[in-house]
Structures are given as C-alpha cells and as structure tokens.
Design an enzyme around this catalytic site. Structure first.
Site, PDB file in Angstrom:
ATOM      1  N   GLU A 134     -21.055  55.557  49.972  1.00 15.64           N
ATOM      2  CA  GLU A 134     -20.502  55.941  51.337  1.00 15.64           C
ATOM      3  C   GLU A 134     -18.982  56.109  51.065  1.00 15.64           C
ATOM      4  O   GLU A 134     -18.291  55.678  50.148  1.00 15.64           O
ATOM      5  CB  GLU A 134     -20.551  54.406  51.984  1.00 15.64           C
ATOM      6  CG  GLU A 134     -19.673  54.100  53.142  1.00 15.64           C
ATOM      7  CD  GLU A 134     -19.912  52.766  53.815  1.00 15.64           C
ATOM      8  OE1 GLU A 134     -21.031  52.037  53.525  1.00 15.64           O
ATOM      9  OE2 GLU A 134     -18.969  52.172  54.378  1.00 15.64           O
ATOM     10  N   GLU A 170     -10.652  52.881  57.815  1.00 13.99           N
ATOM     11  CA  GLU A 170     -11.037  51.905  58.463  1.00 13.99           C
ATOM     12  C   GLU A 170      -9.791  50.876  58.859  1.00 13.99           C
ATOM     13  O   GLU A 170      -8.975  51.119  58.097  1.00 13.99           O
ATOM     14  CB  GLU A 170     -12.025  50.905  57.422  1.00 13.99           C
ATOM     15  CG  GLU A 170     -13.506  51.179  57.293  1.00 13.99           C
ATOM     16  CD  GLU A 170     -14.199  50.318  56.520  1.00 13.99           C
ATOM     17  OE1 GLU A 170     -15.068  49.627  56.978  1.00 13.99           O
ATOM     18  OE2 GLU A 170     -14.082  50.539  55.145  1.00 13.99           O
TER      19      GLU A 170
END
Length: 280
Positions: A159, A164
């Site tokens: 990933e 974020e």
C-alpha cells in the site's frame, strides 16, 4: 487632429491586447508541450460538471462488510456514489461527508473514488492537487493499492499512502508505505510527515515519484520522505506491480478517531483540482 490621435491610441491598445493574448496562448501551448514531453500519461482536470468521469473512476461502496467491516480500521462512514457525497463542480472533484444516516454504528455518509482497472500504473510520478477537510475525526487520504494483489492480501502486496491527514493533528501530512516487512501492525512502518498548516485553506500538490529503486514523497515539490528498495524481495518491496489510485474521506477509526469525533464540524469536504500521472 485629436480624433486622429484617439484612433491611433485605440489601435495601439488593440495591438497590445492581441499581443498579450497571443503570448498567453503561446505560454499555454508551451506548458501543454512541456507536460507531454515530461510524459503525461493519464489525467483528470475535472473541467466538467456532474458525476466523476466513468471512464476513469469507479466507487467503493458501503462499510466494507462482510469482508472488511469498517474498512479494516473500525471506521464510522458508509460510502455512497450519491451526488451529495461525490460530484464535480466548479472545476473540482468534491468528496463530502455528512452526518445524515440513521444507522447508529455508521452515522456518516462519504465517498471513496477509485481508478482500478481504469487507471493502473507501474512506476511514474503521481500528482494530486487538493484542499483537505479539517476537524477532529476527519481522515482524508490520497493513496494507492495493488490492482492484482499478486503477493497476497494486505499488507503482503503493498500500500502506498501519498497523503493521509488526521484532524486531531492538524497540518501534519503523512506519506507512508505498508508491506509485509514494514507495517504498523508489527511496529516497523516506514513513513514520515511534514507540517503544512494551510491544508484546509489552500490547495497543495501531494505527490510521489515512484521508480524501481525508491518512492519519494512530496508536497508542493519538496521531498520529505524516501522509501528505498533494499533488494530483499516482495516482503520489503512489493512495488513492482501495477497500482491504482483511491481518494476518500474516512471518519473516526483506529487512527482518525483516536481522540473521538467532533459532531459539530459536519459537513466536511476534500476538493481535488486535478490528478496527473507522468511516466518517469
């Protein structure tokens, strides 16, 4: 004589306007040429209105159940494709969260837009220009997952979190990878962060430059994290396969909800000005 002077001045002004217009057109053409020369291979500029372009985007829907309830993080949102949660307007893709569901376990509606099987890449520079939501409980992300999952389920196939942000830690933008060898569940996660205090007021360009040797994480062209291929196989580097892009806002969850959710802040939105993928 005065009339002649006025006409002459008017002609000069007209020529200046035409010259400026030609210069602007030339500069725009040059920019397009430079982008093409740099290898722009896929993009969405969101210069339209309505639903996201269906030739480029699909949706993840629901709450992840029955396979990955709460999307693996005990999140509190339910993803939809409704226009209240996802739409293109004024040149931007809007992902918007509302607290409007009667479900006491998943009271928030949101959206998760994905490019899987419509935009999948192995290596390149991925750029997303976005303005983020704010407030405790928000958890927006610009990230990538493998399209084929060749090496197994998460985290074996990897990933890449391009961006974020968790609302309780306002301004700290995170860039991270997850692999079998390096992930938070075993305390070996590889990531870093950079402080951008204006993330909710101004657009910023969140990007990675991904090569066979490393992944560079950037905000507005400044590198703040580098993950290097150590040559120890897919457990450390599964990033030799095609990945696709995901854009979403989660609510609460193991990380985003660490200090609860402020119910006074909704609705909240992430605005995306463009997505551009370059071949490096």
């Amino acid at each position: 004589m005065k009339t002649f002077v006025k006409i002459l001045l008017a002609c000069i002004c007209a020529l200046m306007v035409i010259s400026c217009a030609e210069k602007q057109s030339s500069e725009e053409s040059q920019t397009t040429t430079e982008e093409n020369a740099a290898g722009l291979v896929w993009s969405d500029e969101f210069n339209y209105s309505g639903a996201p372009d269906s030739t480029k985007w699909s949706y993840d829907l629901g709450d992840g159940c029955p396979n990955v309830c709460g999307w693996g993080n005990n999140e509190l949102e339910y993803y939809t494709s409704d226009s209240k949660n996802v739409r293109v307007e004024n040149g931007n893709l809007i992902i918007e969260v509302h607290k409007d569901r009667a479900d006491s376990l998943k009271p928030y509606s949101s959206a998760r837009v994905v490019s899987k099987n419509k935009g999948d890449w192995l290596y390149g520079k991925i750029e997303v220009k976005a303005k983020l939501p704010s407030g405790v409980g928000t958890w927006p992300a610009i990230w990538m997952l493998p399209t084929e999952w060749k090496y197994g389920g998460w985290p074996e196939s990897g990933e890449i979190d391009i961006m974020e942000h968790v609302g309780y830690d306002h301004g700290n933008v995170h860039g991270t990878v997850h692999t079998k060898a390096f992930n938070h569940s075993i305390g070996t996660q590889k990531g870093d962060s950079v402080l951008i205090k204006t993330i909710a007021e101004e657009f910023a360009v969140y990007a990675i430059n991904w090569t066979p040797d490393q992944i560079e994480f950037m905000v507005n062209g400044e590198i703040y994290n580098i993950f290097t291929n150590n040559g120890q196989g897919f457990e450390a580097w599964p990033f030799d396969q095609k990945f696709h892009l995901l854009l979403n806002i989660a609510v609460g969850g193991n990380w985003g909800g660490k200090y609860g959710v402020d119910d006074s802040i909704w609705p909240q939105r992430m605005e995306i000005d463009y997505v551009r993928i370059y071949k490096n």
